[in-house]
Scaffold this active site. Structure first.
Site, PDB file in Angstrom:
ATOM      1  N   SER A 272       0.841  -1.247  -0.070  1.00 54.70           N
ATOM      2  CA  SER A 272      -0.018  -0.129   0.010  1.00 54.70           C
ATOM      3  C   SER A 272       0.775   1.189  -0.112  1.00 54.70           C
ATOM      4  O   SER A 272       2.013   1.172   0.210  1.00 54.70           O
ATOM      5  CB  SER A 272      -0.784   0.085   1.408  1.00 54.70           C
ATOM      6  OG  SER A 272      -1.777   1.278   1.148  1.00 54.70           O
ATOM      7  N   CYS A 273       0.433   2.395  -0.429  1.00 54.32           N
ATOM      8  CA  CYS A 273       0.996   3.741  -0.254  1.00 54.32           C
ATOM      9  C   CYS A 273       0.116   4.906  -0.142  1.00 54.32           C
ATOM     10  O   CYS A 273      -0.935   4.753   0.581  1.00 54.32           O
ATOM     11  CB  CYS A 273       1.847   3.568  -1.652  1.00 54.32           C
ATOM     12  SG  CYS A 273       1.168   3.715  -2.900  1.00 54.32           S
ATOM     13  N   GLY A 274       0.211   5.684  -0.894  1.00 56.27           N
ATOM     14  CA  GLY A 274      -0.714   6.867  -0.861  1.00 56.27           C
ATOM     15  C   GLY A 274      -1.742   6.829  -2.031  1.00 56.27           C
ATOM     16  O   GLY A 274      -3.009   6.838  -1.571  1.00 56.27           O
ATOM     17  N   GLY A 276      -1.394   3.831  -4.590  1.00 53.78           N
ATOM     18  CA  GLY A 276      -1.135   2.887  -5.288  1.00 53.78           C
ATOM     19  C   GLY A 276      -0.002   2.911  -6.218  1.00 53.78           C
ATOM     20  O   GLY A 276       0.421   1.864  -7.018  1.00 53.78           O
ATOM     21  N   TRP A 304      -3.949   4.615   0.682  1.00 54.20           N
ATOM     22  CA  TRP A 304      -4.187   5.489   1.758  1.00 54.20           C
ATOM     23  C   TRP A 304      -5.452   6.598   1.403  1.00 54.20           C
ATOM     24  O   TRP A 304      -6.194   6.812   2.169  1.00 54.20           O
ATOM     25  CB  TRP A 304      -3.110   6.315   2.363  1.00 54.20           C
ATOM     26  CG  TRP A 304      -3.359   7.113   3.683  1.00 54.20           C
ATOM     27  CD1 TRP A 304      -3.639   8.365   3.766  1.00 54.20           C
ATOM     28  CD2 TRP A 304      -3.646   6.374   4.887  1.00 54.20           C
ATOM     29  NE1 TRP A 304      -3.907   8.607   5.110  1.00 54.20           N
ATOM     30  CE2 TRP A 304      -4.181   7.484   5.621  1.00 54.20           C
ATOM     31  CE3 TRP A 304      -3.841   5.195   5.428  1.00 54.20           C
ATOM     32  CZ2 TRP A 304      -4.448   7.268   7.095  1.00 54.20           C
ATOM     33  CZ3 TRP A 304      -4.200   4.803   6.847  1.00 54.20           C
ATOM     34  CH2 TRP A 304      -4.714   6.060   7.388  1.00 54.20           C
TER      35      TRP A 304
END
Length: 323
Positions: A272-274, A276, A304
């Protein structure tokens, strides 16, 4: 991550041995497969995935860097354009039809060998996301260049200015490999069950900076709370890259990074991240390191930005590190 299978020498002079391709390997493949308007044989297509964060301090845009410096005959994949335009979240995967239309506009055929690359300025950043997107939609031959900064430094050819017009292709509407993606609803179920007896054990790796994961630093998108998904681990994607060249670390060093974060390779692993994008940096590193079961690795597409907008405060699913 399994390397794509080279075709016979009668139709293709390509011998990429792994998902990551060095500048020398790509240059050699391009020389062996020169651009031709009359040939119908599979081609090697450099695909620029240059992208910058919306809060980039210099206000840089991927298309501008593509015009300034690119691999000869490269095409530009617009991460902000090839997406689900009906979604309120920035980079959700496009529909199968939208993907096929984009590939057709780029003049890419289904049997072409696509090598995705980033900018010299950032190094590995957004190319893994575009490579992963092509994999989700089943493009048979996909690789990521490691990386364009080294391509430039090592003196391989570049060009600049407006690119030549592209002859469109007729890319078939593909199928969507849902096994590579995890959606919000399942992520929420995992988060709600986290820590409960008998709950499914998964590893959730967050590629954002530690401060954003901890909730002490702001998100780049105004009004979005920082913090993390319950049970997730902070693994900033920069740890997977050489600090100077911004290329991926060697396989054994990548494994050491995952081991240092106590990532259990026997479990399902979700990146996951901000939005994708850099989650795919982790996903690609897992494949290069051969860490974990490739059938149990997924990317949280909305990441996120979707999570922080969709969960309810009453669910207590935005965690912060107490100072």
């Amino acid at each position: 991550m399994a390397a794509t299978s080279p075709m016979t020498s009668q139709t293709r002079n390509i011998s990429f041995s792994s998902y990551l391709v060095t500048p020398a390997e790509l240059n050699e493949a391009l020389k062996k497969n020169p651009t031709s308007k009359i040939s119908t044989s599979p081609r090697v297509i450099p695909l620029c995935a240059a992208w910058f964060m919306p809060n980039d301090p210099e206000g840089r845009k991927g298309i501008d860097l593509f015009r300034q410096s690119r691999i000869p005959h490269a095409r530009f994949f617009d991460l902000d354009g090839v997406k689900d335009h009906d979604s309120p979240y920035p980079h959700m995967l496009p529909t199968c039809e939208t993907f096929a239309e984009a590939m057709s506009e780029l003049g890419i055929r289904r049997d072409d060998e696509v090598v995705v690359y980033d900018t010299a300025e950032l190094g590995i950043f957004s190319a893994p996301r575009v490579g992963w997107t092509l994999r989700v939609f089943g493009h048979p031959n996909v690789h990521v260049l490691n990386n364009y900064r080294l391509w430039v430094r090592e003196g391989f050819p570049t060009e600049s200015g407006e690119p030549s017009p592209i002859e469109k292709s007729k890319y078939p509407v593909p199928t969507y490999d849902s096994k590579l993606v995890i959606a919000y609803r399942e992520m929420k179920e995992l988060a709600l069950d986290y820590g409960k007896e008998g709950a499914e054990e998964v590893e959730i790796l967050d590629a954002r900076s530690y401060g954003r994961w901890a909730g002490s630093d702001p998100e780049p998108r105004p009004g979005l709370s920082s913090g993390h998904i319950p049970g997730s681990k902070s693994l900033p994607f920069q740890e997977l890259l050489d600090p100077e060249t911004k290329a991926y670390l060697p396989k054994d060093q990548l494994r050491e990074v995952f081991e240092s974060h106590k990532v259990d390779p026997s479990q399902s692993i979700i990146s996951s991240c901000g939005t994708g994008v850099t989650a795919s940096v982790i996903e690609t590193a897992l494949g290069v390191a051969e860490y974990g079961d490739p059938n149990l690795r997924r990317v949280y597409d909305g990441s996120w930005t979707e999570w922080a907008q969709r969960v309810k405060m009453s669910d207590n699913l935005i965690k912060k590190v107490q100072s």
